[in-house]
Design a protein around this motif. Structure first.
Motif, mmCIF file in Angstrom:
data_model
loop_
_atom_site.group_PDB
_atom_site.id
_atom_site.type_symbol
_atom_site.label_atom_id
_atom_site.label_comp_id
_atom_site.label_asym_id
_atom_site.label_seq_id
_atom_site.Cartn_x
_atom_site.Cartn_y
_atom_site.Cartn_z
ATOM 1 N N CYS A 85 0.940 -1.305 0.036
ATOM 2 C CA CYS A 85 -0.024 -0.086 0.044
ATOM 3 C C CYS A 85 0.837 1.295 0.051
ATOM 4 C CB CYS A 85 -1.058 -0.184 1.290
ATOM 5 S SG CYS A 85 -1.734 1.519 1.253
ATOM 6 N N ILE A 144 0.506 4.124 1.061
ATOM 7 C CA ILE A 144 -0.082 4.703 2.297
ATOM 8 C C ILE A 144 0.498 4.253 3.509
ATOM 9 C CG2 ILE A 144 -1.737 6.059 3.648
ATOM 10 C CD1 ILE A 144 -3.060 6.454 1.001
ATOM 11 N N CYS A 145 0.161 2.874 3.727
ATOM 12 C CA CYS A 145 0.741 2.565 4.902
ATOM 13 C C CYS A 145 2.119 1.442 4.681
ATOM 14 C CB CYS A 145 -0.374 1.976 5.750
ATOM 15 S SG CYS A 145 -1.702 1.246 4.850
ATOM 16 N N CYS A 199 -6.149 -2.999 0.926
ATOM 17 C CA CYS A 199 -5.428 -2.528 1.921
ATOM 18 C C CYS A 199 -6.578 -2.434 2.965
ATOM 19 C CB CYS A 199 -5.016 -1.187 1.835
ATOM 20 S SG CYS A 199 -4.437 -0.574 3.387
ATOM 21 N N ASN A 226 -6.138 -1.901 6.178
ATOM 22 C CA ASN A 226 -5.825 -0.928 7.161
ATOM 23 C C ASN A 226 -6.988 0.207 7.177
ATOM 24 O OD1 ASN A 226 -4.417 0.035 9.542
ATOM 25 N ND2 ASN A 226 -2.957 1.311 8.068
#
Ligand code: ZN
Length: 52
Positions: free
Chosen positions: A14, A16-17, A49, A51
């Motif tokens: 991902c 982002i994370c 993802c 999350n």
């Protein structure tokens, strides 16, 4: 004009994370997106993802 392509570093995580998402199939993605976006679902190597 000098627009160098940034090397895509194997989009397996991902952006982002930076964790590796769950591997899902095309069908799963198609069920997650709304109708207008469904046509954009191509290929079958998706990762999701989780999350949240
Ligand atoms: Zn994420």
């Amino acid at each position: 004009m000098n627009m160098g392509k940034r090397p895509t570093e194997n989009n397996k995580t991902c952006p982002i994370c930076h964790i590796q998402g769950e591997s899902v199939g095309k069908v799963t993605v198609e069920h997650l997106v709304t109708d207008p976006n469904r046509v954009a679902v191509v290929g079958d190597h998706y990762r999701i993802c989780i999350n949240v």
